[in-house]
Design a protein around this motif. Structure first.
Motif, PDB file in Angstrom:
ATOM      1  N   UNK A 133       0.930  -1.407   0.074  1.00 46.31           N
ATOM      2  CA  UNK A 133      -0.149   0.116   0.158  1.00 46.31           C
ATOM      3  C   UNK A 133       0.836   1.326   0.084  1.00 46.31           C
ATOM      4  N   UNK A 134       1.829   1.341   0.937  1.00 45.49           N
ATOM      5  CA  UNK A 134       2.629   2.421   1.113  1.00 45.49           C
ATOM      6  C   UNK A 134       3.543   2.673  -0.002  1.00 45.49           C
ATOM      7  N   UNK A 135       3.605   4.037  -0.506  1.00 45.21           N
ATOM      8  CA  UNK A 135       4.669   4.221  -1.669  1.00 45.21           C
ATOM      9  C   UNK A 135       5.777   5.192  -1.115  1.00 45.21           C
ATOM     10  N   UNK A 136       5.910   5.473   0.008  1.00 41.03           N
ATOM     11  CA  UNK A 136       6.812   6.424   0.484  1.00 41.03           C
ATOM     12  C   UNK A 136       8.204   6.346   0.202  1.00 41.03           C
TER      13      UNK A 136
ATOM     14  N   UNK B 153       4.025  10.472   5.367  1.00 39.80           N
ATOM     15  CA  UNK B 153       4.491  12.042   4.863  1.00 39.80           C
ATOM     16  C   UNK B 153       4.974  13.069   5.581  1.00 39.80           C
ATOM     17  N   UNK B 154       5.307  13.962   4.911  1.00 41.39           N
ATOM     18  CA  UNK B 154       6.037  15.047   5.970  1.00 41.39           C
ATOM     19  C   UNK B 154       5.075  15.519   7.039  1.00 41.39           C
TER      20      UNK B 154
ATOM     21  N   UNK C 210       4.094  11.427  14.270  1.00 37.72           N
ATOM     22  CA  UNK C 210       2.822  11.767  14.699  1.00 37.72           C
ATOM     23  C   UNK C 210       2.629  11.433  16.198  1.00 37.72           C
ATOM     24  N   UNK C 211       3.308  10.325  16.673  1.00 36.70           N
ATOM     25  CA  UNK C 211       3.749  10.150  18.099  1.00 36.70           C
ATOM     26  C   UNK C 211       5.041  10.836  18.453  1.00 36.70           C
TER      27      UNK C 211
ATOM     28  N   UNK D 201       8.152   5.596  10.568  1.00 32.53           N
ATOM     29  CA  UNK D 201       8.733   7.007  11.003  1.00 32.53           C
ATOM     30  C   UNK D 201       7.243   7.665  11.663  1.00 32.53           C
ATOM     31  N   UNK D 202       6.105   7.132  11.746  1.00 33.29           N
ATOM     32  CA  UNK D 202       5.047   7.656  12.428  1.00 33.29           C
ATOM     33  C   UNK D 202       5.491   7.912  14.048  1.00 33.29           C
ATOM     34  N   UNK D 203       6.261   7.139  14.300  1.00 36.47           N
ATOM     35  CA  UNK D 203       6.641   7.296  16.028  1.00 36.47           C
ATOM     36  C   UNK D 203       8.093   7.714  16.032  1.00 36.47           C
TER      37      UNK D 203
END
Length: 334
Positions: free
Chosen positions: A71-74, A206-207, A212-213, A234-236
């Motif tokens: 799913x993720x294309x980062x 994303x940027x 996020x955490x 990278x969300x944490x």
């Protein structure tokens, strides 16, 4: 005959579908970028489960489609691909159930300290049952950050099977919109963190979503809560999470993704006893791998035949696409 390079191992059904349609399949000799660089020059298509930087696209002058296995294309330079007229396809629903099941497994394994209990049992440390706090998820509050396919399915699983109350925060959810499955929408991330016993992340990287955490967000969490991440590492902020876990402000964490992969030696989370770690395998059940490989192959065939595929990252770029070098391939397709 068009050539498709498979950068990392996928389910055999993908190569089978391509070969039966008249595509030559070449497997990269190793999973890294150096190995891919050796064989991508003649590729008309490529299937990747990891990164694909601009330099490798530039090294493949015939490349006319990139299939992202997942799913993720980062990790793909999508903007560069678009600038060169290379469509990028992805598989947004092939592994959703697998990832949701894995998130649920991490929730249970963390709450019940399954990894620590296993180690204690193997060592004959039977007093573990008297020494370690365990808790049930039934009746607790699950906070879902992001409201995509996986988050919605996890919501349904947790509510139905565990009788959990579910709250959702997602900037993409309209202010007057109510999520289905009996969940409750909250207006801010702070409200979700303050009230949730388990926080599960389901956002793209994303940027605006990185960390996020972070330290401030983790400090807002309900004492003794659990953090689950099956989305993107990278969300944490892993250093901040490690501090919260060491201090006991967070009961535990279940992580399938990390800021750096593979997890480096000396990782701040790897040595903590209250963390359950898995090596980015949430979407890797055999059923999910087969479905994902099939979707990649079928979309590649669509592009090579001049048909718009089902799942383009940027559909608006389709009319500006690079044409396949094997122009007679479309004529041979049913």
């Amino acid at each position: 005959m068009p050539i498709c390079v498979i950068a990392q191992p996928i389910h055999p059904i993908g190569a089978q579908i391509l070969r039966e349609a008249g595509v030559e399949v070449r497997q990269s000799p190793g999973p890294g970028l150096d190995s891919l660089r050796e064989i991508i020059a003649e590729a008309d298509a490529v299937i990747v489960r990891d990164s694909l930087p601009a330099a490798l696209m530039d090294a493949a002058p015939r490349l006319c489609v990139i299939a992202n296995h997942g799913t993720g294309t980062d990790k793909i330079d999508v903007s560069h691909a678009e600038s060169k007229g290379i469509p990028v396809v992805f598989t947004p629903d092939a592994n959703v159930r697998s990832v949701a099941e894995h998130a649920l497994m991490l929730m249970l394994a963390t709450a019940r300290q399954a990894v620590q209990a296993d180690a204690a049992t193997r060592k004959g440390h039977w007093r573990f049952k008297y020494e370690q706090p365990l808790f049930s998820l039934c009746g607790k509050t699950l906070g879902i950050v992001g409201w995509g396919r996986t988050g919605r399915l996890l919501c349904d699983m947790a509510a139905r099977a565990l009788d959990m109350r579910v709250v959702v925060w997602s900037p993409s959810l309209p202010a007057d919109g109510l999520p289905p499955s009996g969940a409750t929408r909250v207006d801010t991330l702070h409200e979700l963190l303050r009230t949730s016993d388990v926080v599960s992340l389901h956002r793209p990287l994303r940027g605006d979503t990185r960390h996020t955490l972070d330290k401030a967000a983790l400090e807002q969490m309900k004492p003794g809560a659990i953090v689950i991440n099956t989305s993107r590492g990278g969300l944490i902020d892993e250093s901040a999470l490690a501090d919260a876990l060491r201090d006991g402000r967070i009961y535990g964490a279940g992580l399938d993704v990390f800021e750096t992969e593979p997890l480096p030696a000396g990782s701040v989370v790897a040595g903590l006893p209250n963390v359950v770690l898995t090596p980015h395998v949430a979407g890797s059940t055999q059923e999910a791998l087969e479905a994902t490989a099939r979707q990649c192959a079928e979309q590649i065939l669509s592009v090579l035949a001049g048909r718009q595929p089902a799942h383009l990252v940027h559909p608006q770029a389709w009319d500006r696409r690079r044409q396949p070098a094997s122009s007679n391939f479309a004529e041979r397709q049913p």
